[in-house]
Design a protein around this motif. Structure first.
Motif, PDB file in Angstrom:
ATOM      1  N   LYS A   1       1.447  -3.520   7.876  1.00  0.00           N
ATOM      2  CA  LYS A   1       0.875  -2.708   6.817  1.00  0.00           C
ATOM      3  C   LYS A   1       1.768  -1.476   6.661  1.00  0.00           C
ATOM      4  N   THR A   2       1.999  -1.045   5.431  1.00  0.00           N
ATOM      5  CA  THR A   2       2.794   0.161   5.191  1.00  0.00           C
ATOM      6  C   THR A   2       1.894   1.273   4.676  1.00  0.00           C
ATOM      7  N   CYS A   3       2.246   2.496   5.038  1.00  0.00           N
ATOM      8  CA  CYS A   3       1.449   3.666   4.641  1.00  0.00           C
ATOM      9  C   CYS A   3       2.388   4.797   4.253  1.00  0.00           C
ATOM     10  N   ARG A  50       5.578   4.411  -2.270  1.00  0.00           N
ATOM     11  CA  ARG A  50       5.031   3.058  -2.237  1.00  0.00           C
ATOM     12  C   ARG A  50       6.192   2.101  -1.975  1.00  0.00           C
ATOM     13  N   CYS A 110       3.935  10.495  -4.044  1.00  0.00           N
ATOM     14  CA  CYS A 110       3.528   9.373  -3.215  1.00  0.00           C
ATOM     15  C   CYS A 110       4.745   8.496  -2.973  1.00  0.00           C
ATOM     16  N   THR A 115       7.826   3.366   7.650  1.00  0.00           N
ATOM     17  CA  THR A 115       6.683   3.164   6.752  1.00  0.00           C
ATOM     18  C   THR A 115       5.427   2.802   7.543  1.00  0.00           C
ATOM     19  N   CYS A 164       1.926   2.793   9.669  1.00  0.00           N
ATOM     20  CA  CYS A 164       0.627   3.449   9.521  1.00  0.00           C
ATOM     21  C   CYS A 164       0.188   4.144  10.806  1.00  0.00           C
ATOM     22  N   ALA A 219       0.843  -1.196   0.000  1.00  0.00           N
ATOM     23  CA  ALA A 219       0.000   0.000   0.000  1.00  0.00           C
ATOM     24  C   ALA A 219       0.879   1.247   0.000  1.00  0.00           C
ATOM     25  N   GLY A 258       1.289   5.695   0.056  1.00  0.00           N
ATOM     26  CA  GLY A 258       0.774   6.822   0.806  1.00  0.00           C
ATOM     27  C   GLY A 258       1.627   8.048   0.591  1.00  0.00           C
TER      28      GLY A 258
END
Length: 172
Positions: A128-130, A67, A65, A146, A148, A26, A28
């Motif tokens: 989870k990465t954001c 990623r 962004c 990274t 979230c 993901a 961000g």
């Protein structure tokens, strides 16, 4: 039969192409937390702009962004470029006195410094990465994450305080 072979060849090319494109996690924004007394006039991650000016002891950014690859690999790094400058505008004399303004503008210009660092991306396996958050630390040190989680969350991986003490001299 020729159509079948052509179809199989095309399918093989498509599969080979898919295998060469790395899977992405993901994405961000590009954010930052400035733990220093200097303003971050601008910054980038791998050449992608973080957008906002970030004052001393503040957060900001919002560039688009970043990623991260779907799988973290040992040795992963990002290149951070940034410019620091005077973060305190209390001395701004206004525009009424041209000489005072020009002296202040010269001081601001002379205080600008450009920096660059290649920094490791911490292991994010199973998380989870954001996007990415850059932490600007005293002595021109930088950390990236990274996560979230937000900076005030107890699960946030960077524990340094926003107002870090700055040493009289930095080790080089």
């Amino acid at each position: 039969m020729k159509v079948f072979r052509a179809g199989m060849a095309l399918a093989g090319l498509m599969l080979a192409g898919c295998q060469q494109v790395p899977a992405q996690a993901a994405g961000g924004t590009i954010e930052a937390v400035n733990h220093t007394r200097w303003a971050i006039n601008h910054f980038s991650v791998n050449g992608q702009s973080g957008i906002d000016i970030i004052g001393p002891h503040q957060g900001g950014g919002g560039g688009c962004c970043f990623r991260a690859p779907a799988r973290w690999q040992p040795g992963m790094t990002v290149k951070i470029d940034w410019e620091t400058g005077i973060g305190d505008t209390d001395e701004f004399p206004g525009y009424g006195n041209r000489e005072a303004f020009l002296a202040w503008a010269k001081k601001v210009k002379e205080a600008k410094r450009r920096h660059s660092a290649v920094v490791p991306v911490p292991d994010y396996t199973g998380q989870k990465t954001c996007g990415i958050t850059v932490h600007f630390l005293p002595c021109d040190k930088v950390k990236v994450i990274t996560s979230c989680h937000i900076y005030s969350d107890p699960q946030y991986p960077v524990k340094e305080p926003l107002r870090m003490p700055e040493p009289a001299a930095c080790a080089r």
